[in-house]
Scaffold this motif. Structure first.
Motif, short mmCIF file in Angstrom:
data_model
loop_
_atom_site.label_atom_id
_atom_site.label_comp_id
_atom_site.label_asym_id
_atom_site.label_seq_id
_atom_site.Cartn_x
_atom_site.Cartn_y
_atom_site.Cartn_z
N ALA A 94 27.85 42.29 17.18
CA ALA A 94 28.14 41.23 18.16
C ALA A 94 26.91 40.87 18.99
O ALA A 94 27.03 40.22 20.02
CB ALA A 94 29.29 41.65 19.06
N CYS A 96 24.55 42.80 20.63
CA CYS A 96 24.01 43.63 21.71
C CYS A 96 22.64 44.18 21.29
O CYS A 96 22.29 44.15 20.12
CB CYS A 96 24.96 44.80 22.01
SG CYS A 96 26.52 44.26 22.74
N CYS A 109 23.92 51.39 19.21
CA CYS A 109 24.35 50.19 19.93
C CYS A 109 25.28 50.61 21.07
O CYS A 109 26.30 51.28 20.83
CB CYS A 109 25.06 49.22 18.99
SG CYS A 109 25.55 47.71 19.86
N CYS A 111 27.29 48.87 22.85
CA CYS A 111 28.53 48.08 23.01
C CYS A 111 29.73 48.69 22.28
O CYS A 111 30.78 48.87 22.87
CB CYS A 111 28.30 46.65 22.55
SG CYS A 111 27.14 45.78 23.62
N HIS A 112 29.60 49.00 21.00
CA HIS A 112 30.74 49.51 20.24
C HIS A 112 30.36 50.72 19.39
O HIS A 112 31.06 51.07 18.44
CB HIS A 112 31.33 48.41 19.34
CG HIS A 112 31.55 47.12 20.05
ND1 HIS A 112 30.71 46.04 19.93
CD2 HIS A 112 32.51 46.75 20.94
CE1 HIS A 112 31.13 45.04 20.70
NE2 HIS A 112 32.23 45.44 21.32
N GLY A 113 29.22 51.33 19.69
CA GLY A 113 28.85 52.57 19.00
C GLY A 113 28.26 52.40 17.61
O GLY A 113 28.22 53.37 16.84
N GLY A 114 27.81 51.25 17.29
CA GLY A 114 27.17 51.06 15.98
C GLY A 114 25.92 51.91 15.88
O GLY A 114 25.22 52.13 16.88
N PRO A 126 30.92 49.73 13.58
CA PRO A 126 31.38 48.42 13.09
C PRO A 126 30.33 47.45 12.55
O PRO A 126 30.71 46.44 11.94
CB PRO A 126 32.06 47.82 14.33
CG PRO A 126 31.39 48.47 15.49
CD PRO A 126 31.01 49.85 15.03
#
Ligand code: FES
Length: 147
Positions: A94, A96, A109, A111-114, A126
């Motif tokens: 997305a 970040c 990442c 934001c969502h743990g990528g 993700p």
């Protein structure tokens, strides 16, 4: 009958001469072209720019900077000690900005743990695609990138 044999040989000789002439035509045309060869064009498409020193890369674990408007992070992979790897810090999930975790040797990442490997490939989470990568090289003490 003997004449017929000579004619055939002459015909073959003439055809051979035309073939040689036709075969050499593209070389003559290519020699007259004024535009550069394809190798020269790719060579001129982007130059390496110094992003920092090898000493700073070793001390800090990563180098960040912007080249031609492109944000970059350069890191090293302990399995490839003589190489530098350059990626865009923009997460492909997305958008970040990823951080380099030196201990894990992963881009994380927030934001969502990528998670991404040092070469930008997805390690987990993700993100659907790898980070965008760029050419990097070490020249003396200089870490250089090409975007
Ligand atoms: Fe990076 Fe979602 S934006 S994992």
């Amino acid at each position: 009958m003997a004449n017929s044999g000579k004619m055939k040989r002459r015909d073959v000789t003439n055809l051979l001469g035309l073939g040689l002439l036709a075969g050499s035509l593209p070389i003559a045309i290519a020699a007259c072209r004024s535009d550069p060869a394809p190798e020269a064009q790719s060579e001129a498409s982007g130059e390496f720019t110094t992003l920092g020193s090898m000493a700073d890369l070793i001390a800090q674990g990563s180098l960040t900077g912007t080249v031609s408007g492109q944000d970059l992070i350069v890191v090293r992979d302990s399995s490839l000690p003589d190489a530098a790897l350059a990626v865009s810090p923009v997460c492909t999930h997305a958008g970040c900005t990823v951080d380099w975790d030196r201990g894990q040797e992963l881009f994380i990442c927030p934001c969502h743990g990528g998670r991404f490997n040092p070469d930008g490939t997805v390690s987990g989470g993700p993100p659907p695609n790898p980070l965008t990568t760029f050419e990097a090289k070490i020249e003396g003490d200089q870490v250089m990138v090409r975007v």
